[in-house]
Design an enzyme around this catalytic site. Structure first.
Site, PDB file in Angstrom:
ATOM      1  N   ARG A  96      40.513  25.626  44.889  1.00 59.89           N
ATOM      2  CA  ARG A  96      40.125  25.874  43.621  1.00 59.89           C
ATOM      3  C   ARG A  96      41.065  25.374  42.704  1.00 59.89           C
ATOM      4  NH1 ARG A  96      43.305  31.788  44.399  1.00 59.89           N
ATOM      5  NH2 ARG A  96      43.681  31.453  46.677  1.00 59.89           N
ATOM      6  N   ASP A 134      39.977  33.278  52.053  1.00 64.71           N
ATOM      7  CA  ASP A 134      39.880  34.389  50.978  1.00 64.71           C
ATOM      8  C   ASP A 134      38.600  35.317  51.069  1.00 64.71           C
ATOM      9  OD1 ASP A 134      42.203  33.467  49.829  1.00 64.71           O
ATOM     10  OD2 ASP A 134      41.307  32.416  48.330  1.00 64.71           O
ATOM     11  N   ASP A 166      38.969  31.215  40.109  1.00 65.67           N
ATOM     12  CA  ASP A 166      37.921  31.221  40.856  1.00 65.67           C
ATOM     13  C   ASP A 166      37.058  32.329  39.879  1.00 65.67           C
ATOM     14  OD1 ASP A 166      38.457  34.016  41.608  1.00 65.67           O
ATOM     15  OD2 ASP A 166      39.314  32.803  43.366  1.00 65.67           O
ATOM     16  N   TYR A 225      35.345  21.310  53.367  1.00 69.84           N
ATOM     17  CA  TYR A 225      34.549  22.743  52.320  1.00 69.84           C
ATOM     18  C   TYR A 225      33.633  22.095  51.813  1.00 69.84           C
ATOM     19  CZ  TYR A 225      39.156  24.876  53.138  1.00 69.84           C
ATOM     20  OH  TYR A 225      40.307  25.453  53.890  1.00 69.84           O
TER      21      TYR A 225
END
Length: 277
Positions: free
Chosen positions: A169, A41, A83, A69
Site C-alpha cells: 500500500r 492484514d 487502502d 503480491y
C-alpha cells in the site's frame, strides 16, 4: 498428533485476521502448538504459512522470506490507512496514467520506503498503529526494501515481487504520487511466500486432520546449505562439531530429516543454534 509437525499452507480469506486462521486450525487439527509466519492484514488474502508442532522453532528463519503480491489500486483518493478501508483524508482529480509499466519499472530496485502509519512497526517500544489510534503523530523510520519486479496487469492492477518487509500500500501511495496523483490500495492477494505459492494452499474448509498434507521442516529450510551427518546423536545432543565448509550457517540433516541449524562458533567449529528435535 505428537508427530504432527511441519508447515501447513492456507489461503487466508478476507475479513479474517491471521490469528483467526490459527485459532480455526487449532480446533480443526486438535493441536495447540501452531504459529504463523508473515502476517496478512484482515482485508488481504492469500498465502499464509502456518507452523505446526516442532516447526514453530523455525519461525525466525522464515521471517525474511521474499514475497509476491497482486494488488489493485484506486486513484484520486487518499486514506489514513493507505487502502480503501480507511478514512478518506483527501480527494483530487485523477490524471490518467498512460504507461503504467514504465511507472512500475521506475520502482524496481533497492530503496527506502516510508511505512504506513497503520502498521505494526515499533517506535520507542510502541507499534505505529497504537499511535494512530491515539491520533499521535510520530516520525516513521524509513525501511530498506527491494522490489525485484513489478508487472502491470491492467490499468489499476499490478504484480509485485519484493523483499520481506515491503508494504504494497505504501508502494502504491508512492507510485500514485510519482504519476501526479494520490491513490490507495483497493485489494491485495499474496500469491507467493518463498517457494510456496497459492497452488500449494488449502482453503480453510478443505483442511481435515486425517487427510491434510504438511510440508516438512526439511523442505521449508531447503534454502540453507545442508550437511548430511553420519552420527546424528552428537547433533541431537547439541554438541559442537567440526565441519569443512565456508558457510556460516548450515542445516544438519539425516535422510532428508532436518535435525538442527548449526552456526560457525570459531574457525571450523560449529555450535548448535537451533535444535529441531
Amino acid at each position: 498428533m505428537e508427530s504432527f509437525n511441519g508447515l501447513l499452507l492456507v489461503n487466508k480469506p478476507q475479513n479474517m485476521t491471521s490469528f483467526d486462521v490459527v485459532a480455526i486450525m487449532r480446533k480443526k487439527l486438535h493441536i495447540k502448538k501452531i504459529g504463523h509466519s508473515g502476517t496478512l492484514d484482515p482485508m488481504a488474502e492469500g498465502v499464509l504459512l502456518l507452523l505446526i508442532g516442532k516447526a514453530t522453532k523455525i519461525l525466525p528463519y522464515l521471517e525474511n522470506t521474499d514475497k509476491e503480491y497482486i494488488a489493485t489500486f484506486e486513484l484520486g483518493k487518499q486514506t489514513d490507512t493507505e487502502d480503501i478501508w480507511g478514512k478518506v483524508t483527501e480527494e483530487k482529480e485523477v490524471h490518467e496514467i498512460f504507461d503504467l509499466q514504465s511507472l512500475c519499472n521506475s520502482f524496481i530496485g533497492k530503496q527506502k520506503q516510508l511505512p504506513p502509519m497503520v502498521s505494526s512497526i515499533k517506535v520507542k517500544g510502541k507499534k505505529l498503529y497504537e499511535y494512530a489510534r491515539e491520533q499521535i503523530e510520530v516520525e516513521r523510520p524509513l525501511r530498506d526494501i527491494e522490489i525485484y519486479d513489478i508487472e502491470a496487469l491492467d490499468k489499476n492492477k499490478i504484480r509485485v515481487s519484493c523483499s520481506s518487509g515491503t508494504y504494497i500500500r505504501s508502494l502504491i501511495r508512492d507510485m500514485a504520487i510519482q504519476s501526479g496523483n494520490i491513490g490507495c490500495m483497493s485489494s491485495l492477494t499474496r500469491t507467493r511466500v518463498g517457494k510456496f505459492t497459492l497452488k500449494d494452499c488449502y482453503d480453510l474448509d478443505e483442511v481435515d486432520a486425517d487427510t491434510v498434507q504438511l510440508h516438512s521442516i526439511y523442505e521449508a529450510l531447503s534454502y540453507l546449505p545442508m550437511i548430511e551427518v553420519e552420527n546424528e546423536f552428537d547433533v541431537l545432543n547439541g554438541k559442537k562439531i567440526r565441519l569443512d565448509t565456508k558457510e556460516e550457517r548450515v542445516l544438519m540433516v539425516k535422510n532428508k530429516e532436518a535435525l538442527a541449524i548449526y552456526r560457525r562458533h570459531h574457525q571450523n567449529v560449529f555450535g548448535c543454534e537451533r535444535g529441531l528435535w
